[in-house]
Design a protein around this motif. Structure first.
Motif, PDB file in Angstrom:
ATOM      1  N   PHE A   1      72.297   0.477  85.320  1.00 22.30           N
ATOM      2  CA  PHE A   1      73.136   1.416  84.572  1.00 22.30           C
ATOM      3  C   PHE A   1      72.747   1.474  83.087  1.00 22.30           C
ATOM      4  CE2 PHE A   1      75.619   1.806  88.298  1.00 22.30           C
ATOM      5  CZ  PHE A   1      76.528   2.843  88.122  1.00 22.30           C
TER       6      PHE A   1
ATOM      7  N   LEU B   1      80.310   2.816  88.085  1.00 21.71           N
ATOM      8  CA  LEU B   1      79.869   1.430  87.954  1.00 21.71           C
ATOM      9  C   LEU B   1      80.776   0.504  88.762  1.00 21.71           C
ATOM     10  CD1 LEU B   1      78.103  -0.771  86.673  1.00 21.71           C
ATOM     11  CD2 LEU B   1      79.633  -0.701  84.677  1.00 21.71           C
TER      12      LEU B   1
ATOM     13  N   THR C   1      86.463   0.686  80.046  1.00 18.01           N
ATOM     14  CA  THR C   1      85.075   1.007  79.729  1.00 18.01           C
ATOM     15  C   THR C   1      84.130   0.369  80.746  1.00 18.01           C
ATOM     16  OG1 THR C   1      84.763  -0.951  78.354  1.00 18.01           O
ATOM     17  CG2 THR C   1      85.659   1.028  77.284  1.00 18.01           C
ATOM     18  N   GLU C   2      82.879   0.812  80.716  1.00 24.11           N
ATOM     19  CA  GLU C   2      81.872   0.178  81.557  1.00 24.11           C
ATOM     20  C   GLU C   2      81.775  -1.316  81.237  1.00 24.11           C
ATOM     21  OE1 GLU C   2      78.120   2.696  82.133  1.00 24.11           O
ATOM     22  OE2 GLU C   2      79.181   3.753  80.515  1.00 24.11           O
ATOM     23  N   ARG C   3      81.851  -1.640  79.975  1.00 26.60           N
ATOM     24  CA  ARG C   3      81.777  -3.039  79.567  1.00 26.60           C
ATOM     25  C   ARG C   3      82.909  -3.850  80.195  1.00 26.60           C
ATOM     26  NH1 ARG C   3      77.741  -4.698  78.887  1.00 26.60           N
ATOM     27  NH2 ARG C   3      77.154  -3.022  77.467  1.00 26.60           N
TER      28      ARG C   3
ATOM     29  N   ARG D   1      81.645   7.469  84.461  1.00 25.45           N
ATOM     30  CA  ARG D   1      80.580   6.468  84.549  1.00 25.45           C
ATOM     31  C   ARG D   1      81.150   5.079  84.846  1.00 25.45           C
ATOM     32  NH1 ARG D   1      75.258   6.244  82.993  1.00 25.45           N
ATOM     33  NH2 ARG D   1      75.612   4.154  82.145  1.00 25.45           N
ATOM     34  N   ALA D   2      82.284   4.765  84.233  1.00 25.20           N
ATOM     35  CA  ALA D   2      82.908   3.460  84.479  1.00 25.20           C
ATOM     36  C   ALA D   2      83.374   3.344  85.929  1.00 25.20           C
ATOM     37  CB  ALA D   2      84.082   3.246  83.517  1.00 25.20           C
TER      38      ALA D   2
ATOM     39  N   LEU E   1      72.994  -0.725  80.754  1.00 28.65           N
ATOM     40  CA  LEU E   1      73.962  -1.310  79.835  1.00 28.65           C
ATOM     41  C   LEU E   1      73.318  -2.511  79.164  1.00 28.65           C
ATOM     42  CD1 LEU E   1      77.153  -1.281  82.078  1.00 28.65           C
ATOM     43  CD2 LEU E   1      76.666   0.216  80.156  1.00 28.65           C
TER      44      LEU E   1
END
Length: 346
Positions: free
Chosen positions: A342, A12, A306-308, A8-9, A344
């Motif tokens: 996404f 993104l 991470t996505e973050r 997922r990351a 988030l």
């Protein structure tokens, strides 16, 4: 076995809008275009084929890369050549969801071969205009001084470029780092500051943290290009975290030039964790194995970002850009739309 969180990351990282702030346009010159331009301009290359040229990309350090880099640039003779090179980059940038690019160019590489400054600047500027109009990719040019040449040569290059001042927003410092500290160009950068130009410099790639301090204290730069040597100096790390002075990091370049042995050892995550304003960029993508998304994807996977953290990198690239407040707000909004898509939460 795949890791869904990493997948997922990576997805993104591909999708999120971003700015590229460390791209040498001559370093985007792919072997196929080198041979096409050589044929167009009647230039004989020391390589028999595209494959032979690409096989020579086994670099052991920065200098071994630069030797090939300057040979490749020899095919650039006409304004159309510079336009075609930049346009090829913009097409790849668009595919990578780059929405703004601040592009380095090395006029001394070309003027030393008898190519007029006007040819270089006007060819690149025309591609920038076309990219804005047809692709929606914003851009700006940054003129770089070759640090292995003299201060006198840099001053002469600056004066030669000033008639085309409307086409570039800043100056930088690149080429062989070791043995050529930033202090060598303190007076040149002081003059550029007087002219209202943005200031950046390569430091802390192969050179020591002291070169980064010189870039900050003597050249008074607004960004440092590379900067991975900062981890050797805790005081410097603290200063960079406090000031948010951006670092334009280039992971695949660091790997290809043996600055790191393995991408899993790259210090990018450590720099993020320390609160530094780091961005990911492609440097010389034709030579180092990938454009911006390739750098992001491989780094995310190698470091388990991470996505973050991907979002932080994208926002850092906007923060570090030399754009107007309204442009910056628009770029942040574009990033936020993808973050929302996404699902988030900030």
């Amino acid at each position: 076995m795949t890791n869904p969180a990493v997948d997922r990351a990576v997805a993104l990282a591909r999708a999120i809008p971003k700015a590229e702030l460390h791209i040498h346009i001559e370093g985007s010159l792919e072997p196929e275009l080198i041979f096409a331009l050589a044929q167009r301009n009647g230039v004989t290359l020391p390589y028999a084929s595209v494959e032979a040229l690409r096989a020579a990309y086994a670099f052991t350090d920065l200098q071994s890369f630069l030797d090939i880099y300057y040979a490749g640039a020899s095919v650039l003779l006409q304004a159309q050549d510079f336009h075609d090179m930049a346009w090829a980059y913009f097409l790849r940038a668009k595919a990578d969801n780059v929405v703004h690019a601040e592009i380095f160019f090395d006029p001394q590489t070309h003027t030393a071969r008898g190519v007029p400054m006007a040819t270089v600047v006007q060819g690149l500027a025309s591609a920038c205009r076309q990219a804005e109009a047809e692709l929606g990719v914003g851009s700006a040019l940054i003129l770089c001084f070759l640090r292995h040449l003299s201060e006198e040569d840099a001053f002469a290059t600056l004066e030669e470029a000033l008639p085309y001042r409307e086409h570039f927003i800043g100056v930088g410092l690149d080429s062989s780092e070791l043995g050529h500290p930033p202090e060598k160009f303190e007076r040149v950068f002081a003059r550029c500051r007087e002219l209202g130009l943005h200031l950046v410099a390569h430091a802390g790639e192969e050179g020591p943290p002291e070169y980064m301090w010189q870039a900050i204290d003597l050249l008074k730069v607004q960004r440092i290009d590379h900067g991975v040597a900062a981890l050797q100096d805790p005081l410097l790390m603290a200063e960079l975290a406090h000031t948010r002075l951006p670092l334009t990091v280039c992971p695949l370049s660091n790997l290809k030039l043996c600055v790191v042995r393995d991408l899993r050892e790259h210090p990018l995550k450590t720099m993020l964790d320390a609160g530094l304003c780091v961005t990911v960029n492609s440097d010389d993508p034709a030579y180092f194995g990938g454009y911006l998304n390739a750098n992001l994807e491989q780094t995310v996977a190698a470091l388990g970002l991470t996505e973050r953290e991907v979002v932080v990198l994208a926002r850092n690239s906007v923060e570090a850009s030399f754009v107007s407040d309204s442009q910056r707000a628009s770029l942040y909004a574009a990033v936020n739309r993808v973050v929302a898509a996404f699902e988030l939460k900030d």
